[in-house]
Design an enzyme around this catalytic site. Structure first.
Site, PDB file in Angstrom:
ATOM      1  N   ILE A  62       0.818  -1.222   0.000  1.00  0.00           N
ATOM      2  CA  ILE A  62       0.000   0.000   0.000  1.00  0.00           C
ATOM      3  C   ILE A  62       0.849   1.267   0.000  1.00  0.00           C
ATOM      4  O   ILE A  62       0.321   2.366  -0.078  1.00  0.00           O
ATOM      5  CB  ILE A  62      -0.975   0.028   1.202  1.00  0.00           C
ATOM      6  CG1 ILE A  62      -0.244  -0.210   2.523  1.00  0.00           C
ATOM      7  CG2 ILE A  62      -2.093  -0.979   1.015  1.00  0.00           C
ATOM      8  CD1 ILE A  62      -1.137  -0.073   3.753  1.00  0.00           C
ATOM      9  N   GLY A  63       2.143   1.122   0.092  1.00  0.00           N
ATOM     10  CA  GLY A  63       2.978   2.318   0.048  1.00  0.00           C
ATOM     11  C   GLY A  63       4.438   1.941   0.153  1.00  0.00           C
ATOM     12  O   GLY A  63       4.783   0.799   0.466  1.00  0.00           O
ATOM     13  N   VAL A  64       5.278   2.918  -0.118  1.00  0.00           N
ATOM     14  CA  VAL A  64       6.707   2.685   0.035  1.00  0.00           C
ATOM     15  C   VAL A  64       7.348   3.959   0.546  1.00  0.00           C
ATOM     16  O   VAL A  64       6.972   5.062   0.156  1.00  0.00           O
ATOM     17  CB  VAL A  64       7.341   2.191  -1.285  1.00  0.00           C
ATOM     18  CG1 VAL A  64       7.324   3.261  -2.343  1.00  0.00           C
ATOM     19  CG2 VAL A  64       8.746   1.687  -1.067  1.00  0.00           C
ATOM     20  N   GLY A  65       8.260   3.787   1.486  1.00  0.00           N
ATOM     21  CA  GLY A  65       8.953   4.958   2.019  1.00  0.00           C
ATOM     22  C   GLY A  65      10.437   4.847   1.774  1.00  0.00           C
ATOM     23  O   GLY A  65      10.881   4.014   0.982  1.00  0.00           O
ATOM     24  N   VAL A 125       5.267  -0.735   2.741  1.00  0.00           N
ATOM     25  CA  VAL A 125       4.166  -0.874   3.697  1.00  0.00           C
ATOM     26  C   VAL A 125       3.113  -1.795   3.083  1.00  0.00           C
ATOM     27  O   VAL A 125       2.775  -1.668   1.900  1.00  0.00           O
ATOM     28  CB  VAL A 125       3.544   0.503   4.033  1.00  0.00           C
ATOM     29  CG1 VAL A 125       2.459   0.355   5.101  1.00  0.00           C
ATOM     30  CG2 VAL A 125       4.612   1.486   4.501  1.00  0.00           C
ATOM     31  N   LYS A 172       4.851  -2.134   8.225  1.00  0.00           N
ATOM     32  CA  LYS A 172       5.944  -1.488   7.503  1.00  0.00           C
ATOM     33  C   LYS A 172       7.170  -2.377   7.659  1.00  0.00           C
ATOM     34  O   LYS A 172       7.595  -2.659   8.783  1.00  0.00           O
ATOM     35  CB  LYS A 172       6.195  -0.107   8.089  1.00  0.00           C
ATOM     36  CG  LYS A 172       7.313   0.632   7.414  1.00  0.00           C
ATOM     37  CD  LYS A 172       7.281   2.084   7.791  1.00  0.00           C
ATOM     38  CE  LYS A 172       8.482   2.803   7.230  1.00  0.00           C
ATOM     39  NZ  LYS A 172       8.380   4.238   7.356  1.00  0.00           N
ATOM     40  N   ASP A 176       9.536  15.315  10.602  1.00  0.00           N
ATOM     41  CA  ASP A 176       9.216  14.897   9.235  1.00  0.00           C
ATOM     42  C   ASP A 176       7.747  15.161   8.909  1.00  0.00           C
ATOM     43  O   ASP A 176       7.077  14.315   8.318  1.00  0.00           O
ATOM     44  CB  ASP A 176       9.541  13.400   9.106  1.00  0.00           C
ATOM     45  CG  ASP A 176       9.709  12.971   7.651  1.00  0.00           C
ATOM     46  OD1 ASP A 176       9.874  13.860   6.791  1.00  0.00           O
ATOM     47  OD2 ASP A 176       9.655  11.758   7.381  1.00  0.00           O
TER      48      ASP A 176
HETATM   49  N1  LIG Z   1      -0.713   2.550   8.816  1.00  0.00           N
HETATM   50  C1  LIG Z   1      -0.916   2.767   7.520  1.00  0.00           C
HETATM   51  N2  LIG Z   1      -2.131   2.559   6.971  1.00  0.00           N
HETATM   52  C2  LIG Z   1      -2.338   2.793   5.652  1.00  0.00           C
HETATM   53  N3  LIG Z   1      -1.398   3.238   4.795  1.00  0.00           N
HETATM   54  C3  LIG Z   1      -0.161   3.469   5.284  1.00  0.00           C
HETATM   55  C4  LIG Z   1       0.148   3.240   6.654  1.00  0.00           C
HETATM   56  N4  LIG Z   1       1.448   3.546   6.845  1.00  0.00           N
HETATM   57  C5  LIG Z   1       1.915   3.954   5.662  1.00  0.00           C
HETATM   58  N5  LIG Z   1       0.966   3.897   4.704  1.00  0.00           N
HETATM   59  C6  LIG Z   1       1.136   4.237   3.277  1.00  0.00           C
HETATM   60  O1  LIG Z   1       2.461   3.947   2.896  1.00  0.00           O
HETATM   61  C7  LIG Z   1       3.114   5.163   2.449  1.00  0.00           C
HETATM   62  C8  LIG Z   1       4.579   5.088   2.817  1.00  0.00           C
HETATM   63  O2  LIG Z   1       4.692   5.160   4.236  1.00  0.00           O
HETATM   64  P1  LIG Z   1       6.089   5.351   4.947  1.00  0.00           P
HETATM   65  O3  LIG Z   1       5.844   5.625   6.380  1.00  0.00           O
HETATM   66  O4  LIG Z   1       6.960   4.193   4.598  1.00  0.00           O
HETATM   67  O5  LIG Z   1       6.601   6.628   4.162  1.00  0.00           O
HETATM   68  P2  LIG Z   1       7.835   7.576   4.407  1.00  0.00           P
HETATM   69  O6  LIG Z   1       7.305   8.817   5.009  1.00  0.00           O
HETATM   70  O7  LIG Z   1       8.628   7.784   3.174  1.00  0.00           O
HETATM   71  O8  LIG Z   1       8.616   6.747   5.482  1.00  0.00           O
HETATM   72  P3  LIG Z   1      10.075   6.847   6.050  1.00  0.00           P
HETATM   73  O9  LIG Z   1      10.673   8.133   5.602  1.00  0.00           O
HETATM   74  O10 LIG Z   1       9.817   6.804   7.512  1.00  0.00           O
HETATM   75  O11 LIG Z   1      10.739   5.611   5.532  1.00  0.00           O
HETATM   76  C9  LIG Z   1       2.328   6.287   3.128  1.00  0.00           C
HETATM   77  O12 LIG Z   1       2.439   7.495   2.442  1.00  0.00           O
HETATM   78  C10 LIG Z   1       0.913   5.731   3.077  1.00  0.00           C
HETATM   79  O13 LIG Z   1       0.305   5.978   1.821  1.00  0.00           O
END
Ligand SMILES: Nc1ncnc2c1ncn2[C@@H]1O[C@H](COP(=O)(O)OP(=O)(O)OP(=O)(O)O)[C@@H](O)[C@H]1O
Length: 348
Positions: free
Chosen positions: A27-30, A35, A52, A147
């Protein structure tokens, strides 16, 4: 008893085995990993969660540091903070952080998918007020967020908004990037207020002030005086003059804030699911990557295609430069006070 409370009462040892979970979709990637939407399969309490998977090979931190940060986060309980349930290590290379599944995903992904020109002001006020309430709580505990951005603001199907974080920090953490000016002048929390102001602009325009040509969006002047004034105060060049999160909550922009039902009706209804949106983003990126790779480059044919995942991190210096240019172009914008040199450290 609420399902979430039941889950927390489950024997933790059962919930720290990967076998206890069924991974459904990405559902996402950071910056540090992917994630997933996941079902906890324990017989008694199967429920949806998000996991995550922090890839330690991609993380600049060592495993103890990551674990310490996640553990710290799990002590913060507030309705507007996304508190992880558990975390566990898998094969020594990944840490799985189990957290509540926020079914509408992040504000960044909502903007990208359905609101490219930003939200209406009543919706912005609802999202920002809850975000600010979470931030104010963190600050009251002496914690920096570091952040604040739309990718860290998550929304549930009932319209509740939570601030997620990967790295909460002690305000007096020694030796960390940017910490010395904070320690020297004692206004560390105000860098979160700056990021909050940039986030507000992104929610209003659909992009932060860093577009390729750095031109401000055409609807920049349509925003209310209250909104502009609120952003203006967050982006004051002198951090000591920026309001605290608690003070900002009393700003007139948040006075007539509507309830979550307004957000559900005007933003969440009809929104593609978070997994559909992520799939779409990946397809678009792959298409863009393919086009760029083939443009006027005969050698590109047959070359290996490496899908590039979108990361939602923003290039801080670019954002600051963008704000600088917007301010110049608008001559007397509400946030002209942020005409500062593009040096991140000078801003914190
Ligand atoms: N608990 C959650 N429920 C639903 N979607 C989520 C959740 N956590 C993250 N996501 C989705 O995954 C995406 C990536 O999240 P993530 O926290 O990895 O991003 P990030 O801010 O780049 O992280 P980091 O810099 O901490 O690695 C988010 O923008 C969101 O769309």
């Amino acid at each position: 008893m609420a399902r979430e409370e039941e889950f927390l009462e489950e024997d933790p040892s059962d919930t720290t085995f990967p076998e206890s979970y069924k991974f459904l979709d990405e559902i996402g990637v950071g910056c540090t990993g992917v994630v997933y939407k996941v079902i906890l399969c324990l017989p008694r309490n199967s429920m949806l969660v998000a996991i995550k998977a922090i890839d330690l090979d991609q993380s600049p931190e060592d495993i103890e540091n990551v674990e310490r940060q996640v553990l710290t986060m799990s002590y913060f309980f507030h309705p507007n903070i996304l508190t992880p349930h558990y975390f566990f290590e898998n094969d020594g290379r990944r840490i799985f952080v189990v957290m509540p599944f926020m079914s509408a995903g992040s504000v960044r992904s909502i903007i990208s998918s359905s609101f490219p020109h930003g939200f209406s002001e009543p919706c912005i006020a609802i999202i920002l007020k809850q975000t600010l309430t979470g931030l104010s709580f963190l600050h009251s505990q002496g914690r920096l967020h570091r952040d604040i951005k739309p990718g860290k603001i998550l929304i549930d199907s009932n319209g509740s908004v939570k601030l997620a974080s990967s790295s909460l920090m002690f305000t007096n953490a020694p030796g960390t990037y940017g910490m010395s000016p904070l320690q020297k002048y004692g206004y560390g929390l105000k860098c979160d207020i700056w990021s909050f102001g940039i986030t507000a602009l992104e929610l209003a325009h659909g992009c932060p002030p860093l577009s390729d040509d750095h031109l401000p969006p055409s609807n920049l002047n349509k925003l209310s005086k209250a909104f502009n004034d609120m952003v203006d105060s967050c982006l004051h060049r002198d951090p000591t003059k920026r309001p605290s999160a608690k003070t900002l909550l009393k700003h007139s922009f948040f006075k007539k804030c509507k309830g979550s039902s307004f957000l559900i009706k005007n933003v969440l209804r009809g929104l593609p699911s978070v997994e559909e949106r992520f799939k779409e983003t990946k397809i678009n990126l792959l298409a863009r990557f393919t086009t760029n790779n083939n443009n006027g480059d005969d050698d590109a044919e047959g070359s290996e295609l490496v899908p590039v995942y979108p990361t939602e991190s923003t290039d801080v210096q670019k954002v600051w430069f963008g704000v600088f240019v917007w301010a110049l172009l608008l001559e007397c914008p509400p946030f002209c006070c942020c005409l500062i040199p593009c040096n991140p450290v000078s801003l914190i």
